[in-house]
Design a protein around this motif. Structure first.
Motif, short mmCIF file in Angstrom:
data_model
loop_
_atom_site.label_atom_id
_atom_site.label_comp_id
_atom_site.label_asym_id
_atom_site.label_seq_id
_atom_site.Cartn_x
_atom_site.Cartn_y
_atom_site.Cartn_z
N PHE A 96 -29.13 2.94 41.02
CA PHE A 96 -27.98 2.19 40.56
C PHE A 96 -28.43 0.98 39.75
O PHE A 96 -29.50 0.42 39.98
N ASP A 97 -27.58 0.59 38.81
CA ASP A 97 -27.87 -0.58 37.98
C ASP A 97 -27.37 -1.87 38.62
O ASP A 97 -27.85 -2.96 38.30
N LEU A 98 -26.41 -1.74 39.51
CA LEU A 98 -25.88 -2.90 40.25
C LEU A 98 -25.55 -2.45 41.66
O LEU A 98 -24.86 -1.44 41.85
N VAL A 99 -26.04 -3.19 42.63
CA VAL A 99 -25.65 -3.01 44.03
C VAL A 99 -25.09 -4.34 44.51
O VAL A 99 -25.69 -5.40 44.26
N TYR A 100 -23.95 -4.31 45.17
CA TYR A 100 -23.40 -5.56 45.68
C TYR A 100 -22.81 -5.37 47.07
O TYR A 100 -22.46 -4.28 47.48
N SER A 101 -22.74 -6.49 47.78
CA SER A 101 -22.15 -6.54 49.11
C SER A 101 -21.41 -7.86 49.23
O SER A 101 -22.03 -8.93 49.18
N LEU A 102 -20.09 -7.80 49.36
CA LEU A 102 -19.24 -9.00 49.32
C LEU A 102 -18.50 -9.21 50.63
O LEU A 102 -18.50 -8.37 51.52
N PHE A 103 -17.82 -10.36 50.68
CA PHE A 103 -16.85 -10.67 51.73
C PHE A 103 -17.48 -10.56 53.13
O PHE A 103 -16.90 -9.98 54.03
N MET A 104 -18.69 -11.10 53.26
CA MET A 104 -19.36 -11.23 54.55
C MET A 104 -19.75 -9.90 55.19
O MET A 104 -20.01 -9.84 56.39
N THR A 105 -19.80 -8.83 54.41
CA THR A 105 -20.30 -7.56 54.96
C THR A 105 -21.69 -7.74 55.55
O THR A 105 -22.01 -7.17 56.60
N LEU A 106 -22.52 -8.54 54.89
CA LEU A 106 -23.88 -8.77 55.37
C LEU A 106 -23.88 -9.36 56.77
O LEU A 106 -24.74 -9.05 57.59
N ASN A 107 -22.90 -10.20 57.07
CA ASN A 107 -22.83 -10.85 58.38
C ASN A 107 -22.50 -9.90 59.51
O ASN A 107 -22.78 -10.18 60.67
N TYR A 108 -21.86 -8.76 59.17
CA TYR A 108 -21.48 -7.83 60.22
C TYR A 108 -22.68 -7.10 60.81
O TYR A 108 -22.57 -6.49 61.89
N LEU A 109 -23.80 -7.13 60.11
CA LEU A 109 -24.99 -6.43 60.60
C LEU A 109 -25.74 -7.28 61.61
O LEU A 109 -25.89 -8.49 61.42
N PRO A 110 -26.24 -6.68 62.69
CA PRO A 110 -27.16 -7.42 63.57
C PRO A 110 -28.38 -7.87 62.76
O PRO A 110 -28.81 -7.18 61.83
N ARG A 111 -28.94 -8.99 63.12
CA ARG A 111 -30.06 -9.53 62.36
C ARG A 111 -31.20 -8.53 62.15
O ARG A 111 -31.80 -8.48 61.08
N GLN A 112 -31.49 -7.74 63.17
CA GLN A 112 -32.63 -6.84 63.06
C GLN A 112 -32.40 -5.73 62.04
O GLN A 112 -33.35 -5.03 61.66
N GLU A 113 -31.17 -5.55 61.57
CA GLU A 113 -30.88 -4.51 60.60
C GLU A 113 -30.88 -5.03 59.16
O GLU A 113 -30.80 -4.23 58.21
N LEU A 114 -30.97 -6.36 58.99
CA LEU A 114 -30.91 -6.92 57.64
C LEU A 114 -32.12 -6.52 56.81
O LEU A 114 -31.99 -6.11 55.64
N ARG A 115 -33.31 -6.66 57.37
CA ARG A 115 -34.52 -6.31 56.62
C ARG A 115 -34.53 -4.85 56.18
O ARG A 115 -34.76 -4.55 55.01
N PRO A 116 -34.30 -3.87 57.11
CA PRO A 116 -34.26 -2.47 56.67
C PRO A 116 -33.22 -2.21 55.58
O PRO A 116 -33.45 -1.41 54.67
N LEU A 117 -32.05 -2.87 55.70
CA LEU A 117 -31.02 -2.69 54.68
C LEU A 117 -31.51 -3.15 53.31
O LEU A 117 -31.36 -2.45 52.31
N LEU A 118 -32.12 -4.33 53.25
CA LEU A 118 -32.58 -4.86 51.97
C LEU A 118 -33.74 -4.04 51.42
O LEU A 118 -33.84 -3.83 50.20
N GLU A 119 -34.62 -3.57 52.28
CA GLU A 119 -35.72 -2.71 51.82
C GLU A 119 -35.18 -1.42 51.20
O GLU A 119 -35.66 -0.98 50.15
N ARG A 120 -34.18 -0.84 51.85
CA ARG A 120 -33.58 0.38 51.32
C ARG A 120 -32.82 0.10 50.04
O ARG A 120 -32.86 0.90 49.09
N THR A 121 -32.13 -1.04 49.99
CA THR A 121 -31.36 -1.40 48.81
C THR A 121 -32.26 -1.57 47.59
O THR A 121 -31.90 -1.17 46.47
N ARG A 122 -33.43 -2.16 47.77
CA ARG A 122 -34.36 -2.31 46.65
C ARG A 122 -34.70 -0.95 46.04
O ARG A 122 -34.81 -0.80 44.82
N LYS A 123 -34.84 0.05 46.89
CA LYS A 123 -35.17 1.39 46.40
C LYS A 123 -33.98 2.04 45.69
O LYS A 123 -34.15 2.98 44.92
N HIS A 124 -32.77 1.57 45.99
CA HIS A 124 -31.58 2.09 45.31
C HIS A 124 -31.48 1.61 43.87
O HIS A 124 -30.77 2.22 43.07
N LEU A 125 -32.13 0.49 43.54
CA LEU A 125 -31.93 -0.15 42.24
C LEU A 125 -32.85 0.43 41.18
O LEU A 125 -34.03 0.70 41.41
#
Length: 250
Positions: A96-125
């Motif tokens: 993808f050329d743009l990935v976004y997450s708005l309106f506090m979606t990031l906050n809904y994740l437990p802290r331990q899931e933030l790093r895996p999400l961002l690592e996977r997101t980098r591979k999506h870009l």
């Protein structure tokens, strides 16, 4: 933990009272070339994606609420596809050329899931792509905290009364919101829905550090979707734009 299983049309009504859709659309569109591919992690009822799809972008939305995804699919929109599932488990079949997450979606994740999400997101870009994150940070929670709130939302003959109870677990940095939605429809019938969500109380430095560690470089920060500067006092929205770090190796 979160639950957003109520009719999407009611979420759309409440969203209008909270979100500047036109400004969001212009903001997001400014980070992707015409015809580019866009991914919305936590797309809700697809409000942003319908606007971007109408501008000719190829869009995919992911959300774990079956009710919201059902509404989004029925609402349609050109060039938009939806996936029912968790953002942290989504696997892309093309970059993808743009990935976004708005309106506090990031906050809904437990802290331990933030790093895996961002690592996977980098591979999506794709190379040169951008990640846009909007999240609730510490002072948002501090200033907005009220043990009990009542709010009304009106549109198209519908009245929604939202009764909310908020509680904070300071040791876990967790904010819980428990809501009851009372909805009077155009026919006068009343329905009731329970809604709750837990949110991790994040800070700007925490998110910046996670982005750096997962292979991103922060390219801009804003205090809203009109690209106003993030205020020095730290209150209000914080929108971070990041790009994959070229020299990063996993």
């Amino acid at each position: 933990m979160s639950s957003f299983e109520f009719p999407g049309e009611y979420y759309e009504i409440m969203r209008r009272d909270f979100r500047p859709l036109a400004a969001e659309t212009e903001f997001l569109a400014s980070f992707v070339a015409p015809g580019g591919r866009v991914l919305d992690l936590g797309c809700g009822t697809g409000t942003n994606l319908r606007e971007l799809g109408a501008r000719g972008f190829s869009c995919v939305g992911v959300d774990q609420s079956a009710s919201f995804i059902d509404y989004a699919r029925k609402a349609g929109g050109p060039g938009v596809a939806y996936v029912h599932g968790k953002a942290e488990e989504f696997v892309a079949d093309a970059p993808f050329d743009l990935v976004y997450s708005l309106f506090m979606t990031l906050n809904y994740l437990p802290r331990q899931e933030l790093r895996p999400l961002l690592e996977r997101t980098r591979k999506h870009l794709s190379p040169g792509g951008r990640l846009v994150l909007e999240f609730g940070h510490l002072l948002n929670f501090v200033e907005n905290y009220q043990p009990h709130t009542v709010a009304h939302h009106r549109a198209e003959g519908v009245l929604i009364t939202r009764l909310a109870r908020q509680s904070v677990n300071p040791h876990a940095a967790n904010w819980r919101n428990e809501e009851t939605l009372l909805v009077r429809g155009p026919d006068g019938q009343v329905a009731m829905y329970d809604n709750f969500f837990d949110q991790s109380v994040l800070t700007g430095p925490e998110v910046r550090e996670l982005l750096t560690e997962t292979g991103f470089t922060v390219t801009a920060e804003y205090g809203g979707f009109r690209k106003e500067p993030a205020p020095g006092h730290g209150r209000g929205p914080l929108v971070i734009v990041a790009a994959p770090t070229e020299e990063f190796t996993a």
